[in-house]
Design an enzyme around this catalytic site. Structure first.
Site, PDB file in Angstrom:
ATOM      1  N   GLU A 158      44.042   9.226  56.846  1.00 28.04           N
ATOM      2  CA  GLU A 158      45.582   9.227  56.471  1.00 28.04           C
ATOM      3  C   GLU A 158      46.166   7.947  56.136  1.00 28.04           C
ATOM      4  OE1 GLU A 158      48.031  12.036  58.738  1.00 28.04           O
ATOM      5  OE2 GLU A 158      46.349  13.133  59.470  1.00 28.04           O
TER       6      GLU A 158
HETATM    7  C1  LIG Z   1      36.515  12.022  59.686  1.00 26.22           C
HETATM    8  C2  LIG Z   1      37.603  12.042  58.737  1.00 26.22           C
HETATM    9  C3  LIG Z   1      38.425  13.049  58.470  1.00 26.22           C
HETATM   10  C4  LIG Z   1      39.276  13.214  57.185  1.00 26.22           C
HETATM   11  N1  LIG Z   1      40.075  13.975  57.207  1.00 26.22           N
HETATM   12  C5  LIG Z   1      40.638  14.450  55.941  1.00 26.22           C
HETATM   13  C6  LIG Z   1      41.484  15.325  55.699  1.00 26.22           C
HETATM   14  O1  LIG Z   1      41.766  16.275  56.655  1.00 26.22           O
HETATM   15  N2  LIG Z   1      42.037  15.637  54.419  1.00 26.22           N
HETATM   16  C7  LIG Z   1      41.977  14.772  53.558  1.00 26.22           C
HETATM   17  O2  LIG Z   1      42.618  14.988  52.464  1.00 26.22           O
HETATM   18  N3  LIG Z   1      41.292  13.586  53.724  1.00 26.22           N
HETATM   19  C8  LIG Z   1      40.696  13.284  55.030  1.00 26.22           C
HETATM   20  N4  LIG Z   1      39.831  12.060  55.279  1.00 26.22           N
HETATM   21  C9  LIG Z   1      39.595  11.215  54.227  1.00 26.22           C
HETATM   22  C10 LIG Z   1      40.347   9.778  54.580  1.00 26.22           C
HETATM   23  O3  LIG Z   1      41.783   9.952  54.391  1.00 26.22           O
HETATM   24  C11 LIG Z   1      39.920   8.812  53.763  1.00 26.22           C
HETATM   25  O4  LIG Z   1      38.480   8.598  53.919  1.00 26.22           O
HETATM   26  C12 LIG Z   1      40.330   7.535  53.532  1.00 26.22           C
HETATM   27  O5  LIG Z   1      41.795   7.816  52.872  1.00 26.22           O
HETATM   28  C13 LIG Z   1      39.938   6.412  52.772  1.00 26.22           C
HETATM   29  O6  LIG Z   1      39.350   6.680  51.576  1.00 26.22           O
HETATM   30  P1  LIG Z   1      37.829   6.515  51.297  1.00 26.22           P
HETATM   31  O7  LIG Z   1      36.961   6.784  52.487  1.00 26.22           O
HETATM   32  O8  LIG Z   1      37.375   6.973  49.937  1.00 26.22           O
HETATM   33  O9  LIG Z   1      37.486   4.857  51.247  1.00 26.22           O
HETATM   34  P2  LIG Z   1      38.031   4.013  50.041  1.00 26.22           P
HETATM   35  O10 LIG Z   1      39.160   4.392  49.190  1.00 26.22           O
HETATM   36  O11 LIG Z   1      36.635   3.935  49.101  1.00 26.22           O
HETATM   37  O12 LIG Z   1      38.185   2.669  50.510  1.00 26.22           O
HETATM   38  C14 LIG Z   1      37.060   1.707  51.228  1.00 26.22           C
HETATM   39  C15 LIG Z   1      37.801   0.341  51.607  1.00 26.22           C
HETATM   40  O13 LIG Z   1      38.451  -0.501  50.357  1.00 26.22           O
HETATM   41  C16 LIG Z   1      39.710  -0.462  50.874  1.00 26.22           C
HETATM   42  N5  LIG Z   1      40.814  -0.424  49.769  1.00 26.22           N
HETATM   43  C17 LIG Z   1      40.760   0.558  48.751  1.00 26.22           C
HETATM   44  N6  LIG Z   1      41.622   0.250  48.010  1.00 26.22           N
HETATM   45  C18 LIG Z   1      42.177  -0.790  48.289  1.00 26.22           C
HETATM   46  C19 LIG Z   1      43.234  -1.663  47.668  1.00 26.22           C
HETATM   47  N7  LIG Z   1      43.906  -1.510  46.585  1.00 26.22           N
HETATM   48  N8  LIG Z   1      43.572  -2.964  48.344  1.00 26.22           N
HETATM   49  C20 LIG Z   1      42.859  -3.312  49.393  1.00 26.22           C
HETATM   50  N9  LIG Z   1      41.844  -2.532  49.964  1.00 26.22           N
HETATM   51  C21 LIG Z   1      41.731  -1.401  49.305  1.00 26.22           C
HETATM   52  C22 LIG Z   1      40.020   0.495  51.997  1.00 26.22           C
HETATM   53  O14 LIG Z   1      41.209   0.316  52.619  1.00 26.22           O
HETATM   54  C23 LIG Z   1      38.895   0.513  52.490  1.00 26.22           C
HETATM   55  O15 LIG Z   1      38.710  -0.297  53.713  1.00 26.22           O
HETATM   56  C24 LIG Z   1      39.234  11.944  56.565  1.00 26.22           C
HETATM   57  C25 LIG Z   1      38.135  10.991  56.537  1.00 26.22           C
HETATM   58  C26 LIG Z   1      37.373  11.100  57.711  1.00 26.22           C
HETATM   59  C27 LIG Z   1      36.236  10.017  57.666  1.00 26.22           C
END
Ligand SMILES: Cc1cc2nc3c(=O)[nH]c(=O)nc-3n(C[C@H](O)[C@H](O)[C@H](O)COP(=O)(O)OP(=O)(O)OC[C@H]3O[C@@H](n4cnc5c(N)ncnc54)[C@H](O)[C@@H]3O)c2cc1C
Length: 381
Positions: free
Chosen positions: A364
């Site tokens: 989230e």
């Molecule tokens: C157990 C679990 C349950 C989940 N449940 C849901 C759900 O029900 N519905 C749903 O839609 N999603 C869900 N998610 C998805 C979750 O919201 C995302 O994993 C999260 O938003 C991060 O996206 P990503 O994993 O692609 O990481 P990325 O976006 O690839 O980020 C990787 C790292 O880079 C950093 N980063 C990225 N962009 C920037 C920036 N501009 N500036 C600085 N740092 C940055 C991030 O903070 C992070 O540290 C879930 C995830 C998990 C693991």
């Protein structure tokens, strides 16, 4: 703001605590160990009418206030973070957008069964290449001549996937215009072409179901468009603003649970002829942790109260989630330390709590995203 709870709120929370002690705490370790979705707990909460806790009674909900709902997320998480995220994913991320953006027909058809406990909900925004950058949606819903849509694409990491009956899902409806081309839809799990994909094996909240959603030529009737076409991204962000208060409560609940277990343990464990609790280091560590938890709780209550009063709360929710999730990771790590080697084993729940805490800094909106929201609200450019 007055955070004194009314007697009705106290009664409900007392009932939730009893439920947790009887039904949630005893199976928390097994839920984690066996990566088992707590389906029986869901059924019991549905039967008790708790799955639509803050949804209006006219739509099958219990009609309780938002703060009571948030305190319930916190209470569940003290014992089992998996149960807390199942509950908040259903309520904040599926019921709330249908209540807020849905037509009367959609509320009758989908919110009533969700809130009255007949159906479970989920929220699908994230895709393999659209995580933090949620605008990069690849799923595409192509509008047909009759106003219906054909959806193709996939989602990843979706909480409650497979067990949920109803999904609020986001997809592009017009390419090349950025976030203004994203729309929201209500999907039913039985829709032809809609299937559940890979299930994740996770570090924590291991009983929570986290899977891919796959859409292959899913026919979505025109009446299942949620809100207006092109408004999906704004709706997703508003939904997450509320969801973050629930995750902050989850985080603080995990921290409280870990402190409770640690106080018990250090009061019994003897070294150097003394209880571990007699060392000043232990006392100071626990005092620091408790002070942080209380501070986090105030941030949560402030955000929840603002949402309940119809005040702007996105920045307050971001501050609560940022602070409480980092607090939960810090507190649970320190609790494991105070348990020593035993804290590192599965004999005690603090190692599970430490693993469960980490996700609250990620989903989230990661902590980095919360910092972007807060600094944006401050006008720092
Ligand atoms: C157990 C679990 C349950 C989940 N449940 C849901 C759900 O029900 N519905 C749903 O839609 N999603 C869900 N998610 C998805 C979750 O919201 C995302 O994993 C999260 O938003 C991060 O996206 P990503 O994993 O692609 O990481 P990325 O976006 O690839 O980020 C990787 C790292 O880079 C950093 N980063 C990225 N962009 C920037 C920036 N501009 N500036 C600085 N740092 C940055 C991030 O903070 C992070 O540290 C879930 C995830 C998990 C693991």
């Amino acid at each position: 703001m007055n955070f004194g709870l009314t007697s009705e709120q106290q009664d409900i929370l007392g009932m939730i605590k009893d439920f947790c002690l009887k039904e949630v705490k005893p199976i928390a370790a097994e839920t984690d160990e066996e990566e088992k979705f707590p389906a029986e707990t869901v059924k019991k909460l549905q039967d008790m009418g708790m799955m639509g806790m803050y949804m209006p009674e006219e739509y099958g909900g219990a009609g309780l206030d938002y703060l009571t709902y948030i305190l319930t997320c916190e209470e569940f998480a003290k014992y089992c973070a998996t149960t807390s995220v199942m509950f908040s994913g259903h309520s904040s991320l599926c019921c709330w957008p249908i209540l807020t953006f849905g037509t009367e027909e959609q509320k009758q058809k989908y919110l009533v069964p969700l809130a009255s406990g007949k159906k479970l909900g989920a929220f699908g925004l994230t895709e393999p290449s659209a995580g933090t950058d949620a605008a990069m949606q690849k799923s595409f819903a192509e509008k047909q001549a009759d106003g219906s849509y054909i959806l193709n694409g996939s989602k990843t990491f979706i909480t409650n996937a497979g067990y949920a009956d109803i999904y609020v899902v986001f997809a592009m409806t017009e390419k090349g215009i950025g976030t203004k081309g994203i729309s929201a839809f209500i999907l039913e799990k039985e829709m032809p072409g809609f299937s559940i994909g890979k299930k994740e094996k996770k570090m924590g909240i291991r009983g929570s179901s986290t899977c891919d959603l796959i859409f292959e030529n899913v026919h979505i009737p025109a009446e299942n468009l949620l809100g207006k076409e092109g408004k999906g991204f704004a709706m997703a962000m508003q939904t997450l603003d509320g969801g973050r208060i629930g995750i902050a409560a989850q985080a603080i609940g995990i921290a409280e649970g870990a402190i409770e277990e640690t106080v018990k343990y250090v009061s019994e464990r003897m070294q150097f002829g003394k209880r571990i609790s007699q060392f000043q280091n232990t006392q100071f560590q626990l005092a620091d942790m408790q002070a942080k938890v209380e501070a986090g709780r105030l941030l949560i209550y402030q955000a929840a109260q603002a949402k309940q009063d119809g005040q702007p709360y996105g920045h307050l929710a971001a501050m609560a989630k940022l602070y409480c999730s980092e607090c939960a990771s810090d507190v649970t790590r320190r609790c494991v330390q105070l348990f020593g080697g035993y804290g590192y084993t599965r004999e005690y729940p603090v190692e599970r709590m430490m693993r469960d805490a980490k996700i609250t800094e990620i989903y989230e909106g990661t902590s980095e995203v919360q910092r972007m929201v807060i600094s944006g609200w401050m006008g720092v450019k």
